[in-house]
Design a protein around this motif. Structure first.
Motif, PDB file in Angstrom:
ATOM      1  N   PHE A 148       1.860  28.422  78.938  1.00  0.00           N
ATOM      2  CA  PHE A 148       2.168  28.265  77.515  1.00  0.00           C
ATOM      3  C   PHE A 148       3.373  29.108  77.143  1.00  0.00           C
ATOM      4  O   PHE A 148       4.235  28.683  76.365  1.00  0.00           O
ATOM      5  CB  PHE A 148       0.960  28.670  76.670  1.00  0.00           C
ATOM      6  CG  PHE A 148       1.106  28.358  75.209  1.00  0.00           C
ATOM      7  CD1 PHE A 148       0.587  27.186  74.685  1.00  0.00           C
ATOM      8  CD2 PHE A 148       1.779  29.226  74.360  1.00  0.00           C
ATOM      9  CE1 PHE A 148       0.736  26.892  73.332  1.00  0.00           C
ATOM     10  CE2 PHE A 148       1.932  28.949  73.017  1.00  0.00           C
ATOM     11  CZ  PHE A 148       1.407  27.772  72.503  1.00  0.00           C
ATOM     12  N   ALA A 149       3.450  30.332  77.686  1.00  0.00           N
ATOM     13  CA  ALA A 149       4.569  31.222  77.368  1.00  0.00           C
ATOM     14  C   ALA A 149       5.897  30.606  77.780  1.00  0.00           C
ATOM     15  O   ALA A 149       6.904  30.745  77.086  1.00  0.00           O
ATOM     16  CB  ALA A 149       4.376  32.572  78.055  1.00  0.00           C
ATOM     17  N   THR A 150       5.901  29.904  78.913  1.00  0.00           N
ATOM     18  CA  THR A 150       7.125  29.232  79.359  1.00  0.00           C
ATOM     19  C   THR A 150       7.564  28.189  78.344  1.00  0.00           C
ATOM     20  O   THR A 150       8.742  28.100  77.982  1.00  0.00           O
ATOM     21  CB  THR A 150       6.898  28.573  80.727  1.00  0.00           C
ATOM     22  OG1 THR A 150       6.543  29.579  81.683  1.00  0.00           O
ATOM     23  CG2 THR A 150       8.150  27.856  81.199  1.00  0.00           C
ATOM     24  N   ASP A 151       6.602  27.414  77.854  1.00  0.00           N
ATOM     25  CA  ASP A 151       6.919  26.388  76.856  1.00  0.00           C
ATOM     26  C   ASP A 151       7.301  27.007  75.516  1.00  0.00           C
ATOM     27  O   ASP A 151       8.035  26.392  74.729  1.00  0.00           O
ATOM     28  CB  ASP A 151       5.726  25.445  76.666  1.00  0.00           C
ATOM     29  CG  ASP A 151       5.406  24.638  77.916  1.00  0.00           C
ATOM     30  OD1 ASP A 151       6.328  24.446  78.735  1.00  0.00           O
ATOM     31  OD2 ASP A 151       4.239  24.226  78.068  1.00  0.00           O
ATOM     32  N   PHE A 152       6.815  28.218  75.259  1.00  0.00           N
ATOM     33  CA  PHE A 152       7.045  28.865  73.962  1.00  0.00           C
ATOM     34  C   PHE A 152       8.376  29.617  73.911  1.00  0.00           C
ATOM     35  O   PHE A 152       8.747  30.135  72.871  1.00  0.00           O
ATOM     36  CB  PHE A 152       5.887  29.821  73.649  1.00  0.00           C
ATOM     37  CG  PHE A 152       5.768  30.195  72.202  1.00  0.00           C
ATOM     38  CD1 PHE A 152       5.456  29.239  71.241  1.00  0.00           C
ATOM     39  CD2 PHE A 152       5.971  31.497  71.788  1.00  0.00           C
ATOM     40  CE1 PHE A 152       5.348  29.585  69.901  1.00  0.00           C
ATOM     41  CE2 PHE A 152       5.859  31.862  70.458  1.00  0.00           C
ATOM     42  CZ  PHE A 152       5.550  30.903  69.505  1.00  0.00           C
TER      43      PHE A 152
END
Length: 390
Positions: A225-229
């Motif tokens: 999720f952090a990568t997408d965020f």
């Protein structure tokens, strides 16, 4: 965490009624935690304004965080839970100048005394007499109505929904945390923890001009999720020595000397020790996460590196305003953080969700509120007259 059975409010005949469907005289329905750690819904009178500079807000959406769960586990006092909220101004005191009935607002849920040394010096978040929502003995915002001084209510930009408005509170924490690190323009930043606060610190660091932001966690879905965020890179914490993890994350990030800034949003000893090891000489370490009050901390490394160690506590003057500006300019977008939503009648399930670390952010809609209303982004589509009857 074991959570007890929810007790729905009763009508005059004694039968249970859903807080979403009551068509009685206006009441203030609250979600209460008892000292025996039982949840219940209780009806009370609509609160009056304590002073002429207060406003009363009809609560539309409330986010949950780890501190809510910690309070629920303690259950030392009967208390209304919740502190991350947005809603509609329902009434204004005679001295209120900048708000009107119908305004869409995010709530800053703490009221300082405004007279002590820390308040007068501009650090009201450190006020010893702070009345903070859902911090015993003060009730929180999981109710139909909540009263605050005018200066604690911030108008939402027209394109920001109540759902996102409820997250202005944790966003302000991230703004405060990143602000403590000083200028982030062109600097490398490591953020430990890919929960809501860590992710928001990542987003704020990017908005503040950081050259590289790396998020570190031990949970693979959260790192994804952090990568997408918006994280430039992520690293999965491994078992072993902090120095080994630090070396690996620096190699992955392509940094030889270390990170300019490390922000820990976990409070976990392995992450803190790894963060100090990965910090550049002369760097800044900001502690935002609250874990065990006593840990083994590598203070010698802080001294050897002549690093700056800062604690971060909530938010202070200007942080809410800056958080709102970041949303208004679309430099930060919050909608994707909201992974689970619950009706007021299912509030206990929302707490269980957070306790089980399911998803990223869970929201509870206010009594009588559904998702369609909470998604409203302008006064035209969210008028007080459109609210369900109470």
């Amino acid at each position: 965490m074991s959570l007890a059975d929810v007790q729905e409010p009763k009508n005059s005949s004694g039968s249970l009624t859903s807080p979403e469907n009551r068509l009685t005289a206006p009441m203030n329905t609250s979600f209460i935690l008892s000292p025996s750690r039982q949840f219940s819904y209780e009806d009370g009178p609509v609160p009056s304004l304590p002073t002429p500079r207060y406003v009363r807000v009809r609560i539309v959406a409330t986010g949950l965080c780890g501190s809510d769960v910690r309070i629920a586990r303690c259950g030392l006092h009967p208390i209304t839970l919740g502190h991350e909220s947005a809603g509609i101004v329902d009434a204004c005191g005679s001295d209120v100048k900048g708000l009107s009935v119908g305004d869409r607002v995010a709530l800053e849920p703490g009221v300082g005394c405004n007279t002590c040394e820390t308040c007068r010096s501009g650090r009201y978040n450190l006020c010893e007499s702070m009345q903070f929502a859902a911090t015993p003995p003060y009730n929180g915002t999981l109710s139909t109505f909540y009263c605050l001084p005018e200066e604690c209510c911030y108008k939402l930009p027209s394109h920001i929904s109540f759902r996102e408005g409820a997250l202005v509170e944790p966003l302000s924490i991230a703004v405060h945390c990143c602000g403590l690190a000083g200028s982030l323009q062109g600097r490398s930043v490591a953020v430990f923890g890919a929960g809501p606060i860590g992710l928001l610190c990542c987003a704020v660091a990017q908005a503040f001009g950081a050259a590289k932001v790396v998020v570190i966690d031990a949970v693979a879905p959260r790192l994804s999720f952090a990568t997408d965020f918006g994280a430039d890179d992520v690293y999965m914490m491994e078992a072993g020595f902090p120095e080994t993890n630090a070396q690996k994350v620096l190699e992955k990030a392509g940094l030889d000397a270390g990170f300019d800034v490390v922000i820990d949003a976990t409070g976990a000893e392995p992450c803190i020790n790894c963060g100090v090891a990965a910090l550049k000489r002369g760097g800044v370490f900001v502690q935002a996460g609250l874990g065990s009050p006593n840990i083994a901390f590598p203070i010698g490394q802080i001294c050897d590196k002549e690093a700056t160690l800062k604690g971060s506590f909530r938010y202070g003057p200007g942080d809410y305003k800056l958080a709102i500006q970041l949303l208004e300019s679309n430099r930060i977008q919050l909608d994707s953080l909201i992974t689970h939503e619950f009706a007021f009648s299912n509030a206990e399930q929302a707490f269980q969700n957070v306790a089980d670390r399911v998803g990223i952010k869970s929201l509870i809609f206010g009594p009588g509120i559904d998702r369609a209303f909470a998604e409203g982004r302008t006064e035209q589509h969210t008028r007080v007259s459109d609210l369900p009857r109470l």
